[in-house]
Design a protein around this motif. Structure first.
Motif, PDB file in Angstrom:
ATOM      1  N   HIS A   1       0.937  -1.048   0.032  1.00 20.84           N
ATOM      2  CA  HIS A   1      -0.201  -0.155   0.141  1.00 20.84           C
ATOM      3  C   HIS A   1       0.923   1.230  -0.004  1.00 20.84           C
ATOM      4  O   HIS A   1       1.806   1.676  -0.967  1.00 20.84           O
ATOM      5  CB  HIS A   1      -1.252  -0.035   1.098  1.00 20.84           C
ATOM      6  N   ASN A   2       1.019   1.844   1.066  1.00 20.09           N
ATOM      7  CA  ASN A   2       1.728   3.132   1.260  1.00 20.09           C
ATOM      8  C   ASN A   2       2.952   3.014   2.134  1.00 20.09           C
ATOM      9  O   ASN A   2       3.773   3.950   2.437  1.00 20.09           O
ATOM     10  CB  ASN A   2       0.992   4.468   1.493  1.00 20.09           C
ATOM     11  N   MET A   3       3.157   1.798   2.669  1.00 21.88           N
ATOM     12  CA  MET A   3       4.228   1.355   3.413  1.00 21.88           C
ATOM     13  C   MET A   3       5.499   0.974   2.759  1.00 21.88           C
ATOM     14  O   MET A   3       5.235  -0.023   1.704  1.00 21.88           O
ATOM     15  CB  MET A   3       3.771   0.559   4.521  1.00 21.88           C
ATOM     16  N   ILE A   4       6.742   1.359   3.016  1.00 24.74           N
ATOM     17  CA  ILE A   4       7.940   0.556   2.654  1.00 24.74           C
ATOM     18  C   ILE A   4       8.408  -0.230   3.840  1.00 24.74           C
ATOM     19  O   ILE A   4       8.592   0.283   4.934  1.00 24.74           O
ATOM     20  CB  ILE A   4       8.858   1.572   2.183  1.00 24.74           C
ATOM     21  N   ILE A   5       8.698  -1.477   3.301  1.00 23.79           N
ATOM     22  CA  ILE A   5       9.465  -2.490   4.355  1.00 23.79           C
ATOM     23  C   ILE A   5      10.677  -2.929   3.919  1.00 23.79           C
ATOM     24  O   ILE A   5      10.824  -3.481   2.728  1.00 23.79           O
ATOM     25  CB  ILE A   5       8.340  -3.638   4.509  1.00 23.79           C
TER      26      ILE A   5
ATOM     27  N   VAL B   1       8.258   3.939   6.853  1.00 27.09           N
ATOM     28  CA  VAL B   1       9.030   3.128   6.673  1.00 27.09           C
ATOM     29  C   VAL B   1       9.233   2.215   7.828  1.00 27.09           C
ATOM     30  O   VAL B   1       9.510   2.673   9.001  1.00 27.09           O
ATOM     31  CB  VAL B   1      10.514   3.778   6.166  1.00 27.09           C
ATOM     32  N   LYS B   2       9.348   0.624   7.427  1.00 22.22           N
ATOM     33  CA  LYS B   2       9.561  -0.170   8.770  1.00 22.22           C
ATOM     34  C   LYS B   2      10.824  -0.927   8.248  1.00 22.22           C
ATOM     35  O   LYS B   2      10.899  -1.334   7.077  1.00 22.22           O
ATOM     36  CB  LYS B   2       8.338  -0.949   8.818  1.00 22.22           C
ATOM     37  N   ILE B   3      11.779  -1.380   9.240  1.00 16.72           N
ATOM     38  CA  ILE B   3      12.898  -2.055   8.837  1.00 16.72           C
ATOM     39  C   ILE B   3      12.613  -3.421   9.606  1.00 16.72           C
ATOM     40  O   ILE B   3      12.379  -3.386  10.910  1.00 16.72           O
ATOM     41  CB  ILE B   3      14.170  -1.577   9.433  1.00 16.72           C
ATOM     42  N   GLU B   4      12.797  -4.576   8.850  1.00 16.06           N
ATOM     43  CA  GLU B   4      12.662  -5.911   9.598  1.00 16.06           C
ATOM     44  C   GLU B   4      14.104  -6.311   9.265  1.00 16.06           C
ATOM     45  O   GLU B   4      14.325  -7.049   8.242  1.00 16.06           O
ATOM     46  CB  GLU B   4      11.770  -6.573   8.972  1.00 16.06           C
ATOM     47  N   ILE B   5      14.616  -6.685  10.380  1.00 14.47           N
ATOM     48  CA  ILE B   5      16.129  -7.352  10.202  1.00 14.47           C
ATOM     49  C   ILE B   5      16.230  -8.635  10.969  1.00 14.47           C
ATOM     50  O   ILE B   5      15.614  -8.592  12.234  1.00 14.47           O
ATOM     51  CB  ILE B   5      17.280  -6.482  10.741  1.00 14.47           C
ATOM     52  N   GLN B   6      17.035  -9.623  10.793  1.00 18.47           N
ATOM     53  CA  GLN B   6      17.473 -10.604  11.287  1.00 18.47           C
ATOM     54  C   GLN B   6      19.049 -10.617  11.660  1.00 18.47           C
ATOM     55  O   GLN B   6      19.693 -10.252  10.565  1.00 18.47           O
ATOM     56  CB  GLN B   6      16.951 -12.056  10.613  1.00 18.47           C
ATOM     57  N   THR B   7      19.500 -11.064  12.781  1.00 15.46           N
ATOM     58  CA  THR B   7      20.902 -11.270  12.894  1.00 15.46           C
ATOM     59  C   THR B   7      21.447 -12.433  12.763  1.00 15.46           C
ATOM     60  O   THR B   7      20.922 -13.433  13.090  1.00 15.46           O
ATOM     61  CB  THR B   7      21.244 -10.382  14.197  1.00 15.46           C
ATOM     62  N   VAL B   8      23.020 -12.523  12.377  1.00 18.27           N
ATOM     63  CA  VAL B   8      23.646 -13.671  12.395  1.00 18.27           C
ATOM     64  C   VAL B   8      24.807 -13.394  13.118  1.00 18.27           C
ATOM     65  O   VAL B   8      25.318 -12.210  13.235  1.00 18.27           O
ATOM     66  CB  VAL B   8      23.753 -14.108  10.925  1.00 18.27           C
ATOM     67  N   GLU B   9      25.754 -14.378  13.355  1.00 16.33           N
ATOM     68  CA  GLU B   9      26.740 -14.173  14.190  1.00 16.33           C
ATOM     69  C   GLU B   9      27.823 -13.665  13.520  1.00 16.33           C
ATOM     70  O   GLU B   9      28.506 -12.730  13.712  1.00 16.33           O
ATOM     71  CB  GLU B   9      27.248 -15.617  14.879  1.00 16.33           C
ATOM     72  N   ASN B  10      28.171 -14.077  12.199  1.00 18.88           N
ATOM     73  CA  ASN B  10      29.228 -13.516  11.462  1.00 18.88           C
ATOM     74  C   ASN B  10      28.854 -13.651  10.109  1.00 18.88           C
ATOM     75  O   ASN B  10      27.919 -14.398   9.600  1.00 18.88           O
ATOM     76  CB  ASN B  10      30.561 -14.165  11.766  1.00 18.88           C
ATOM     77  N   LYS B  11      29.641 -13.297   9.104  1.00 13.49           N
ATOM     78  CA  LYS B  11      29.241 -13.463   7.912  1.00 13.49           C
ATOM     79  C   LYS B  11      29.357 -14.712   7.171  1.00 13.49           C
ATOM     80  O   LYS B  11      28.924 -15.146   6.011  1.00 13.49           O
ATOM     81  CB  LYS B  11      30.365 -12.513   6.725  1.00 13.49           C
ATOM     82  N   GLU B  12      30.365 -15.665   7.663  1.00 11.33           N
ATOM     83  CA  GLU B  12      30.420 -16.829   7.287  1.00 11.33           C
ATOM     84  C   GLU B  12      29.046 -17.832   7.408  1.00 11.33           C
ATOM     85  O   GLU B  12      28.942 -18.987   6.895  1.00 11.33           O
ATOM     86  CB  GLU B  12      31.587 -17.818   7.806  1.00 11.33           C
ATOM     87  N   ASP B  13      28.169 -17.252   8.351  1.00 15.11           N
ATOM     88  CA  ASP B  13      26.903 -18.186   8.421  1.00 15.11           C
ATOM     89  C   ASP B  13      25.801 -17.963   7.313  1.00 15.11           C
ATOM     90  O   ASP B  13      25.273 -18.904   7.361  1.00 15.11           O
ATOM     91  CB  ASP B  13      26.214 -17.611   9.741  1.00 15.11           C
ATOM     92  N   VAL B  14      26.085 -17.079   6.551  1.00 13.15           N
ATOM     93  CA  VAL B  14      25.367 -16.880   5.300  1.00 13.15           C
ATOM     94  C   VAL B  14      25.971 -17.635   4.282  1.00 13.15           C
ATOM     95  O   VAL B  14      25.199 -17.481   3.137  1.00 13.15           O
ATOM     96  CB  VAL B  14      24.865 -15.470   4.900  1.00 13.15           C
ATOM     97  N   ILE B  15      27.037 -18.008   4.026  1.00 13.03           N
ATOM     98  CA  ILE B  15      27.851 -18.705   3.034  1.00 13.03           C
ATOM     99  C   ILE B  15      27.005 -20.287   2.464  1.00 13.03           C
ATOM    100  O   ILE B  15      26.820 -20.885   3.634  1.00 13.03           O
ATOM    101  CB  ILE B  15      29.290 -18.936   3.267  1.00 13.03           C
ATOM    102  N   PHE B  16      26.709 -20.087   1.565  1.00 10.49           N
ATOM    103  CA  PHE B  16      25.682 -21.408   0.856  1.00 10.49           C
ATOM    104  C   PHE B  16      26.771 -22.374   0.294  1.00 10.49           C
ATOM    105  O   PHE B  16      26.633 -23.513   0.588  1.00 10.49           O
ATOM    106  CB  PHE B  16      24.698 -21.107  -0.091  1.00 10.49           C
ATOM    107  N   THR B  17      27.473 -21.853  -0.535  1.00 15.29           N
ATOM    108  CA  THR B  17      28.460 -22.797  -1.182  1.00 15.29           C
ATOM    109  C   THR B  17      29.755 -21.824  -1.405  1.00 15.29           C
ATOM    110  O   THR B  17      29.856 -20.734  -1.621  1.00 15.29           O
ATOM    111  CB  THR B  17      27.927 -23.333  -2.433  1.00 15.29           C
TER     112      THR B  17
END
Length: 174
Positions: free
Chosen positions: A119-123, A156-172
């Motif tokens: 609608h008129n909200m940015i997430i 404007v609304k911010i929805e974030i999730q936290t991870v311990e370090n950058k290596e946690d999001v490495i897929f391959t």
């Protein structure tokens, strides 16, 4: 020059998709030049490294040809549909949002920034590392929401999730 040699030269040019009827030396140089620039070029697809040590996230591993099957867009924008309003403004707003977030949250985002418009909200959503104190993170969330709401004149609304370090999001590794 006899006609057989002329036809042979022209035939070679047509086989290699080159329409030059000049000397064979220039012709071979031109074919090599054009083939080098056209080999193995594909947009947004990372090249393999020799040691397979280039980290890819899940988002980066899903190639652009898979958009709509296993991958989705980073910006949900319906103003480009028929009779949509603010087409150009929406694109420039998205660019501004990305620059503002990456400048304010300097080296904290480990994933792509996802922009959703409802609608008129940015997430804004994404993954952030836990390298700063939670009090500072809450300040950044409030600061970003207030400044962007005032500048864009829309909530404007911010929805974030936290991870311990950058290596946690490495897929391959690629």
């Amino acid at each position: 020059m006899n006609t057989y040699l002329k036809l042979n030269l022209l035939g070679n040019c047509f086989q290699q998709r080159c329409y030059l009827s000049t000397s064979p030396i220039l012709h071979s140089w031109f074919v090599r030049l054009t083939n080098v620039t056209q080999v193995n070029t594909e947009a947004a697809t990372p090249k393999h490294t020799r040691k397979r040590n280039y980290p890819l996230t899940y988002e980066q591993r899903q190639f652009p040809k898979l958009i709509g099957h296993t991958k989705t867009w980073n910006t949900f924008n319906t103003s480009n549909l028929r009779d949509g309003k603010r087409k150009a403004e929406t694109v420039s707003d998205d660019l501004f949002l990305r620059q503002f977030i990456y400048g304010t949250w300097h080296s904290l985002f480990v994933s792509e920034l996802i922009i959703k418009r409802r609608h008129n909200m940015i997430i804004l959503s994404g993954l952030v590392t836990r390298t700063i104190h939670p009090r500072r993170m809450y300040f950044l969330i409030g600061y970003t929401e207030e400044i962007l709401s005032a500048l864009l004149k829309t909530p404007v609304k911010i929805e974030i999730q936290t991870v311990e370090n950058k290596e946690d999001v490495i897929f391959t590794y690629w």
